[in-house]
Scaffold this active site. Structure first.
Site, short mmCIF file in Angstrom:
data_model
loop_
_atom_site.label_atom_id
_atom_site.label_comp_id
_atom_site.label_asym_id
_atom_site.label_seq_id
_atom_site.Cartn_x
_atom_site.Cartn_y
_atom_site.Cartn_z
N ASP A 14 12.91 -6.23 -2.65
CA ASP A 14 11.52 -6.56 -2.36
C ASP A 14 10.82 -5.24 -2.00
OD1 ASP A 14 9.22 -8.16 -1.56
OD2 ASP A 14 9.83 -7.73 0.49
N ASP A 16 7.06 -4.78 -0.11
CA ASP A 16 6.34 -4.78 1.16
C ASP A 16 7.20 -5.38 2.26
OD1 ASP A 16 4.13 -3.68 -0.09
OD2 ASP A 16 3.25 -5.63 -0.54
N LYS A 140 7.99 -16.23 -5.55
CA LYS A 140 8.93 -16.56 -4.47
C LYS A 140 8.33 -17.69 -3.64
CE LYS A 140 10.07 -11.63 -4.18
NZ LYS A 140 10.09 -10.42 -3.33
#
Length: 214
Positions: A14, A16, A140
Site C-alpha cells: 500500500d 499512503d 479495497k
C-alpha cells in the site's frame, strides 16, 4: 536429485500510511473540502477514514451532487501533491531499493499521477507495477486490487506478501489469499498475520520474505 529452487516471492505495498506519511495531508484536504460545504471537518474526516469518497459524500452531504463533490476533492488533492509537504516513512527508500525490481509493486486506492508526484517529492523509486483506483472497478476491501497486482507481476497470490496499514487493505489482501503484514500502527489491526509498529522494524522481515527465508 538436486533440490528444487524455491518459488519466487513478491511484495505488494500500500502507499499512503505504509510508505508515505500522508495523514496530515489527508486531514487538511478533507478539512478544506468540509469547510467549503459548510460541514464539520472532524466529523467528515472521521467518516472519510472508514469509507471511499463517494460513500463519504453520501454519508455527510447526501443533498449534494456526488460527482461535483468528487471533482472538488480531486482538485484539492492534486494541489496538495504539488504544494504539500510529504515524508517517506523511515526506512522506505532503503527497503524499496533493496528489493529486486521485478518482485514488488504498489497497490493504492489513490491515483497514479498522485503517487508518482509524491514519490518524486520524497525520492522513493516507483515500481514497474502500480495498481491504482483507475485500474479496478472494485477497490479495497475487495480482493480485486491485490489480485490484479499479483497478475501483473506474474505471481501466484500465495507467494505474495501484502504490507498495509489500514483495515480495508488488510481485508483486501487476506481475501486475495495472500500473506498480510501490518505496519505503522501502535497496535495490530484485525486480521494481519504479523505486525510491526514501524516500517523500519518490518524491513528485515520483508526482505527475508522476498528472498524466501521467511
Amino acid at each position: 536429485m538436486p533440490a528444487l529452487a524455491p518459488a519466487p516471492r513478491y511484495v505488494l505495498f500500500d502507499v499512503d500510511g505504509t510508505l508515505i506519511d500522508a495523514v496530515a495531508n489527508q486531514r487538511r484536504v478533507w478539512a478544506t473540502w468540509a469547510v467549503r460545504y459548510g460541514l464539520d471537518p472532524d466529523e467528515v474526516h472521521a467518516v472519510a477514514l472508514r469509507t471511499r469518497p463517494l460513500e463519504t459524500f453520501a454519508a455527510v452531504a447526501p443533498d449534494q451532487d456526488p460527482q461535483a463533490c468528487l471533482a472538488a476533492l480531486h482538485a484539492l488533492e492534486d494541489e496538495d501533491v504539488r504544494s504539500g509537504v510529504y515524508e517517506a516513512f523511515d526506512g522506505a527508500a532503503e527497503l524499496l531499493g533493496a528489493l529486486p525490481p521485478a518482485r514488488w509493486g504498489l497497490v493504492t486506492s489513490n491515483y497514479e499521477h498522485r503517487v508518482r508526484g509524491r514519490f518524486a517529492r520524497t525520492g522513493l523509486p516507483v515500481a514497474p507495477v502500480l495498481v491504482d483506483a483507475a485500474c479496478v472497478a472494485e477497490g479495497k476491501p475487495s480482493p480485486v486490487p491485490y489480485l490484479l497486482g499479483a497478475r501483473r507481476l506474474g505471481a501466484d497470490p500465495r507467494d505474495c506478501l501484502v504490507v498495509e496499514d489500514a483495515p480495508s487493505g488488510i481485508r483486501s489482501g487476506l481475501s486475495a489469499g495472500m500473506t498480510v503484514w501490518s505496519v505503522n500502527t501502535p497496535t495490530p489491526p484485525p486480521g494481519s498475520h504479523r505486525h510491526f509498529p514501524t516500517l523500519r522494524e518490518a524491513a528485515p522481515a520483508i526482505l527475508a520474505f522476498a528472498a524466501g527465508r521467511a
